[in-house]
Design an enzyme around this catalytic site. Structure first.
Site, PDB file in Angstrom:
ATOM      1  N   GLU A 260      76.297  53.985  35.632  1.00 51.82           N
ATOM      2  CA  GLU A 260      77.006  55.277  35.594  1.00 51.82           C
ATOM      3  C   GLU A 260      76.347  56.022  34.236  1.00 51.82           C
ATOM      4  O   GLU A 260      76.392  55.425  33.166  1.00 51.82           O
ATOM      5  CB  GLU A 260      78.695  55.038  35.289  1.00 51.82           C
ATOM      6  CG  GLU A 260      79.333  56.424  34.983  1.00 51.82           C
ATOM      7  CD  GLU A 260      81.180  56.041  34.764  1.00 51.82           C
ATOM      8  OE1 GLU A 260      81.717  57.177  34.749  1.00 51.82           O
ATOM      9  OE2 GLU A 260      81.096  54.813  34.578  1.00 51.82           O
ATOM     10  N   LYS A 330      81.885  62.502  41.636  1.00 50.22           N
ATOM     11  CA  LYS A 330      83.241  61.559  41.572  1.00 50.22           C
ATOM     12  C   LYS A 330      84.413  62.385  41.881  1.00 50.22           C
ATOM     13  O   LYS A 330      84.599  63.472  41.617  1.00 50.22           O
ATOM     14  CB  LYS A 330      83.330  61.223  40.118  1.00 50.22           C
ATOM     15  CG  LYS A 330      84.469  60.111  39.771  1.00 50.22           C
ATOM     16  CD  LYS A 330      84.540  59.395  38.433  1.00 50.22           C
ATOM     17  CE  LYS A 330      85.501  58.436  38.399  1.00 50.22           C
ATOM     18  NZ  LYS A 330      85.583  57.857  36.961  1.00 50.22           N
ATOM     19  N   CYS A 382      82.887  54.115  38.992  1.00 49.43           N
ATOM     20  CA  CYS A 382      83.853  53.257  38.023  1.00 49.43           C
ATOM     21  C   CYS A 382      85.191  52.767  38.800  1.00 49.43           C
ATOM     22  O   CYS A 382      84.904  52.304  39.830  1.00 49.43           O
ATOM     23  CB  CYS A 382      84.126  54.500  36.865  1.00 49.43           C
ATOM     24  SG  CYS A 382      84.738  53.593  35.620  1.00 49.43           S
TER      25      CYS A 382
END
Length: 509
Positions: A260, A330, A382
Site C-alpha cells: 500500500e 479504496k 488494508c
C-alpha cells in the site's frame, strides 16, 4: 445462587472471559477457547433476572473481548498518530464501548426467549444479526469476529459453505446448546451441535474448486520503511530507489506486488518514475502491481492500486497510462485516518493523525478485477479484506487471485498484523482462491486457496518473497450465495418467535 442476586460478579467474570478470547486468534490460536467463553455467556443469559441484566452481561463480555483484542489500535493512535496519551485512551474507550454494544444487543434480545425451546437458535440468530450490523453501521468495523478463531481449526471447512459469519453463527448455536443442556438437561440441541462439528471434515469434498495444474511465479516486495519516514519529502527518492533495487533481481516473475502506497509521491507527481517502471516491467515480460495515492484535478484524492507493465499476456509494451481504468480505488475508508465522519464536528481531529491527507474520496463498491500480465486480481486495500460482502460482490469465475496490500507499520510490534493476516487467510478459504498479501513491514505472505500459508517474510525486515502459486478454478458455495442463507434463517427465527411472543402476550391480556 450468586447470579440471581448480583450483577457485578458475573459481569466481571464475563469481562475476563471476553478478554481471554484474544488468545483464540493469531498469533496465539487457542481455537476452541471462544466455545468455552461463549457457553458461559449463554448460561449467564439463561440465569439473568432481567433484560437489562442480560444486556449488561453481553456488554461486559464485549468490553473484555474488544478491550484486549483490539488494543493494538492504541499503538497507531498514540505512537504514530501523535495523539496525547489521555486523548488516545479516551478514543480507545469510546471505540471499545461502542463495539461492546453489539454483543449487548444480541444478549438483550435473546434473553427474552430464555425459556423457549429454540433459545440456542435464537441466540445464534441474534448474534449473527448484531454482527451483521457491526459490519456496516458507521461504515463498519467487523474485526475479531469469533469465526476467525476457526481459520486453522476443526470448523474451518464450513467457511466454503457459510463463510466466517456462518461459522460464528454455529459457534453461538453450540454455546447455546451447552448452556441449555447444563440448565435443563435438554439434549436435542447438543446432538445438533455435535452434528455440526462432525460434518465439518466431510465438507472438504464439496469445497467447489480444484487446481488447474498451472503455477504462477510471484514476487512480493516488503520495503520495511519506518513509519515516521514514509511521508518525509527528503526520503521519497530513497524509498523509491529502495523498492526498485529490491525488485530488479526478481523481474523474471509473472507478477510482482508492492505494498500500500509503496510509492511515497502522489501519482501525478511520480509519472516519470512510473513510466520507467512500466517500461522495465514490460521489457521483462511481467507486471508490477503497487499501491499509490492519487490526487485528481477536481480535488478528489484516492488511496489506490495501479498496474505497471503488461496488462495482458499478449501485450508488447508497457500498458500504463495515468488515465487508465485498470486501477483500484479504496472503497471502505478508515474513519478519521482516511475520512472524517461528522466533519463539521471532528474536522480538528484528523490533523492529529500523521497522514498526507485526512479526507480521501471513496471508490466504487463494484470495480473490475485488476488485469496484470493476463491474470485477474480481486483487490482489497488494508482492512477492506475484513469485508467479505465487498469481496464477493467483485468476485467472478475469472478471478485468479485475491490481492491485499497494506501498511501495518502503524501497529508496531503488536498483535494487529497477525490478526490482519488471519482475516486475509479466511477470505482465501471462503472464496477458494490463492491470496497475495504485500505489506510495508509485515506480515507479507502467500496463501493458498485452502487458506494455508504457502510462504511468508519475517516482520520488520526488507526483502522479497517469491513463490510458485498453484492456480485453481471453480466456485465455493459461499462465493455464490454469501451470507444470505444464514441471514434469512436468522431473520425468520427472530421474526417468527417475536410474532409468537406477541400473540401469547396479547392472549394473556
Amino acid at each position: 445462587m450468586l447470579l440471581l442476586k448480583t450483577s457485578w460478579f458475573p459481569a466481571l467474570l464475563l469481562a475476563g472471559l471476553g478478554a481471554l478470547n484474544t488468545l483464540a486468534f493469531a498469533p496465539f490460536s487457542y481455537h476452541m477457547l471462544p466455545l468455552l467463553t461463549l457457553s458461559v455467556l449463554a448460561y449467564c443469559l439463561l440465569q439473568a433476572q432481567s433484560s437489562k441484566q442480560a444486556a449488561l452481561f453481553g456488554y461486559a463480555y464485549g468490553l473484555g473481548w474488544f478491550g484486549v483484542g483490539i488494543s493494538w489500535v492504541h499503538v497507531s493512535i498514540a505512537t504514530f498518530g501523535g495523539m496525547p496519551l489521555m486523548a488516545s485512551l479516551a478514543i480507545m474507550a469510546l471505540l471499545v464501548g461502542y463495539l461492546a454494544l453489539f454483543p449487548a444487543l444480541a444478549s438483550w434480545f435473546s434473553w427474552r426467549f430464555r425459556g423457549n425451546f429454540w433459545f440456542p437458535l435464537l441466540l445464534a440468530s441474534c448474534w449473527f444479526i448484531a454482527e451483521n450490523i457491526r459490519s456496516w453501521f458507521l461504515t463498519g468495523f467487523p474485526w475479531l469476529s469469533v469465526g476467525y478463531s476457526q481459520t486453522d481449526a476443526w470448523m474451518a471447512p464450513w467457511a466454503t459453505v457459510v463463510g466466517e459469519t456462518g461459522i460464528s453463527f454455529f459457534m453461538l448455536l453450540i454455546a447455546g446448546a451447552v448452556a441449555v443442556a447444563i440448565q435443563s438437561k435438554l439434549w436435542v440441541w447438543p446432538a445438533i451441535a455435535a452434528i455440526v462439528l462432525l460434518v465439518s471434515p466431510a465438507l472438504n469434498a464439496i469445497k467447489g474448486w480444484q487446481e488447474t495444474g498451472e503455477q504462477v511465479k510471484v514476487a512480493l516486495v516488503q520495503g520495511n520503511i519506518a513509519q515516521d519516514l514514509r511521508w518525509d519529502p527528503e526520503q521519497e527518492a530513497v524509498t523509491m530507489r529502495k523498492y526498485m533495487e529490491l525488485s530488479r533481481p526478481h523481474l523474471n516473475t509473472d507478477l510482482m506486488i508492492w505494498p500500500e502506497a509503496a510509492i511515497p509521491q502522489l501519482e501525478p507527481l511520480a509519472l516519470a518514475y512510473l513510466f520507467n517502471l512500466d517500461m522495465l516491467a514490460a521489457e521483462n515480460n511481467t507486471a508490477v502491481v503497487t499501491g499509490i495515492l492519487d490526487y485528481k484535478e477536481n480535488g478528489d484524492a484516492y488511496n489506490g492500486i495501479i498496474v505497471l507493465g503488461k496488462f495482458g499476456k499478449d501485450a508488447t509494451g508497457g500498458d500504463y497510462r495515468y488515465n487508465t481504468s485498470n486501477r483500484y480505488q479504496k472503497h471502505h475508508l478508515l474513519p478519521v485516518g482516511e475520512f472524517v465522519p461528522f466533519q463539521d464536528v471532528l474536522k480538528y481531529v484528523a490533523p492529529l493523525f500523521n497522514l498526507p491527507m485526512s479526507s480521501f474520496s471513496r471508490g466504487a463498491w463494484l470495480q473490475p478485477n485488476l488485469q496484470a500480465n493476463g491474470y485477474s486480481l480481486l483487490a482489497a486495500l488494508c482492512f477492506e479484506i475484513a469485508f467479505p460482502r465487498q469481496m464477493i460482490a467483485n468476485f467472478s469465475d475469472n478471478t485468479h487471485f485475491l490481492l491485499t496490500v497494506s501498511n501495518d507499520a502503524w501497529f508496531g510490534d503488536s498483535i494487529g498484523p497477525h490478526q490482519h493476516l488471519e482475516i486475509a487467510r479466511m477470505r482465501a478459504l471462503e472464496l477458494g482462491r490463492p491470496l497475495l498479501r504485500a505489506t510495508n513491514n509485515g506480515i507479507t505472505a502467500v496463501v493458498t486457496a485452502d487458506g494455508n500459508e504457502q510462504a511468508r517474510l519475517p516482520q520488520f525486515e526488507a526483502g522479497v518473497l517469491t513463490a510458485e502459486v498453484p492456480l485453481v478454478q471453480g466456485r465455493t458455495l459461499y462465493s455464490l450465495w454469501g451470507d444470505w442463507p444464514v441471514l434469512a434463517i436468522s431473520l425468520c427465527c427472530v421474526g417468527l418467535l417475536s410474532f409468537r411472543r406477541y400473540q401469547l402476550a396479547k392472549q394473556a391480556k
